[in-house]
Design an enzyme around this catalytic site. Structure first.
Site, PDB file in Angstrom:
ATOM      1  N   GLU A 189       0.195 -16.201  -6.843  1.00 45.53           N
ATOM      2  CA  GLU A 189      -0.402 -15.353  -5.891  1.00 45.53           C
ATOM      3  C   GLU A 189      -1.675 -15.756  -5.546  1.00 45.53           C
ATOM      4  OE1 GLU A 189       1.092 -11.086  -7.915  1.00 45.53           O
ATOM      5  OE2 GLU A 189      -0.743 -12.118  -8.964  1.00 45.53           O
ATOM      6  N   ASP A 224      -0.955 -12.582 -16.405  1.00 40.36           N
ATOM      7  CA  ASP A 224      -1.680 -12.903 -15.206  1.00 40.36           C
ATOM      8  C   ASP A 224      -3.006 -13.942 -15.605  1.00 40.36           C
ATOM      9  OD1 ASP A 224      -3.670 -12.994 -13.113  1.00 40.36           O
ATOM     10  OD2 ASP A 224      -2.202 -12.135 -11.809  1.00 40.36           O
ATOM     11  N   HIS A 241       7.658  -6.804  -7.243  1.00 42.51           N
ATOM     12  CA  HIS A 241       6.411  -6.306  -7.575  1.00 42.51           C
ATOM     13  C   HIS A 241       6.262  -4.928  -7.004  1.00 42.51           C
ATOM     14  CE1 HIS A 241       2.139  -5.921  -8.255  1.00 42.51           C
ATOM     15  NE2 HIS A 241       1.971  -7.259  -8.700  1.00 42.51           N
ATOM     16  N   GLU A 248       1.943  -5.727 -16.149  1.00 40.16           N
ATOM     17  CA  GLU A 248       0.917  -6.883 -15.917  1.00 40.16           C
ATOM     18  C   GLU A 248      -0.313  -6.680 -16.510  1.00 40.16           C
ATOM     19  OE1 GLU A 248      -1.112  -9.057 -11.922  1.00 40.16           O
ATOM     20  OE2 GLU A 248       0.773  -7.770 -11.735  1.00 40.16           O
ATOM     21  N   ASP A 284     -11.346  -9.121 -10.515  1.00 38.10           N
ATOM     22  CA  ASP A 284      -9.950  -9.601  -9.913  1.00 38.10           C
ATOM     23  C   ASP A 284     -10.203 -10.193  -8.684  1.00 38.10           C
ATOM     24  OD1 ASP A 284      -7.306 -10.042  -9.419  1.00 38.10           O
ATOM     25  OD2 ASP A 284      -6.864  -8.115  -9.267  1.00 38.10           O
ATOM     26  N   HIS A 306      -8.514 -13.777  -7.078  1.00 37.43           N
ATOM     27  CA  HIS A 306      -7.719 -14.920  -7.361  1.00 37.43           C
ATOM     28  C   HIS A 306      -8.231 -16.004  -6.414  1.00 37.43           C
ATOM     29  CE1 HIS A 306      -4.100 -12.449  -8.312  1.00 37.43           C
ATOM     30  NE2 HIS A 306      -5.016 -12.174  -9.052  1.00 37.43           N
ATOM     31  N   ARG A 347       0.776  -1.305  -0.042  1.00 39.49           N
ATOM     32  CA  ARG A 347      -0.128  -0.169   0.012  1.00 39.49           C
ATOM     33  C   ARG A 347       0.985   1.136   0.080  1.00 39.49           C
ATOM     34  NH1 ARG A 347      -4.389  -1.920  -2.181  1.00 39.49           N
ATOM     35  NH2 ARG A 347      -4.806  -4.027  -1.203  1.00 39.49           N
TER      36      ARG A 347
END
Length: 284
Positions: A256, A176, A67, A142, A224, A226, A37
């Site tokens: 991830e 991804d 990342h 990405e 999004d 996962h 963050r």
């Protein structure tokens, strides 16, 4: 052997992260350059870096992936947000000069109502201002799911960014699996077609790594979320084809997926490694 690893915290040091990866049969890992963050990055410990490099060399690790924090938004309508993104981006690239990591992944950002064209112009302005010809890290865009005003939901948008970057040899893409499926690229039923489209629009030479994530959401949802490998809408067979595909199997793969602890990643790593050498028919 498949190059695969989880996302790990480096709060306890880079060497510790490498040791955690090794314990779960991983031979690479991904890490945030700082708090996801935002915030100040931890000072680099040269002894810790040297120990990680020794571990990588002795255990034949593949490329590591750094990342960027999620707060990095180069195409925000707010000038102060863009300046913050530029500062973080520059700091991270300079830090990676001292780390055994040559891939730097970031989300292209959200144009916040300005439009895709304006957003891409703002992103590339920062990339061209900050990147330098002999930098160590390859900057990796990405693929995104397309929620809200995200940029990077299509191969065409990623191509438009790369086209405007002066140092194209220092650019790449991270595909991804969750994101592209949610963005409308059917890697489940038409992996060959997706790869052909990527090659035609961007070029497979730009594909540097893959985030392996199942999805909680349906195809073309632009969401999004996962999921663990095989428990989502992509399913086991899709991942079997992805990790054994002739055009993909030599790339580094990064998990991830939502896990309770680091050890839970080993189940996925063992599963994905079990697919190596599988007899699968691919289109010519």
């Amino acid at each position: 052997m498949l190059i695969i690893g989880p996302h790990l915290s480096i709060a306890g040091g880079l060497k510790k992260a490498g040791e955690e990866a090794q314990k779960i049969a991983a031979n690479t890992f991904q890490f945030f350059t700082r708090n996801p963050r935002g915030g100040k990055a931890k000072a680099i410990d040269v002894n810790d870096v040297a120990e990680l490099q020794r571990l990588i060399d002795e255990n034949e690790f593949g490329p590591l992936l750094a990342h960027a924090p999620y707060t990095l938004n180069m195409c925000s309508a707010k000038p102060e947000t863009r300046e913050f993104a530029k500062m973080i981006f520059k700091e991270d690239l300079l830090r990676l000069e001292e780390l055994p990591c040559q891939l730097y992944n970031f989300h292209p950002g959200s144009h916040t109502g300005q439009g895709v064209e304006k957003g891409i112009a703002l992103i590339t302005e920062i990339l061209n201002d900050v990147m330098w010809a002999d930098q160590k890290a390859t900057v990796v865009l990405e693929t995104m799911s397309g929620k809200g005003t995200e940029i990077g939901r299509s191969f065409e948008e990623l191509k438009a960014i790369i086209d405007r970057v002066e140092l194209k040899h220092k650019m790449g893409v991270c595909l991804d699996t969750c994101h592209v499926y949610s963005a409308g690229y059917d890697v489940v039923a038409n992996l060959e077609g997706v790869l052909a489209s990527f090659d035609q629009i961007i070029g497979l030479d730009y594909l540097k790594c893959i985030h392996l994530n199942d999805s909680m959401m349906p195809f073309n949802s632009n969401k999004d979320r996962h999921q663990k490998i095989g428990l989502g809408t992509l399913g086991i067979d899709a991942f079997r084809k992805i990790v054994t595909h002739p055009q993909l199997k030599e790339l580094p793969f990064f998990l991830e997926t939502p896990q309770e602890n680091v050890q839970d990643y080993q189940k996925e790593i063992d599963l994905l490694r079990s697919f190596e050498g599988a007899r699968i028919e691919y289109a010519d």
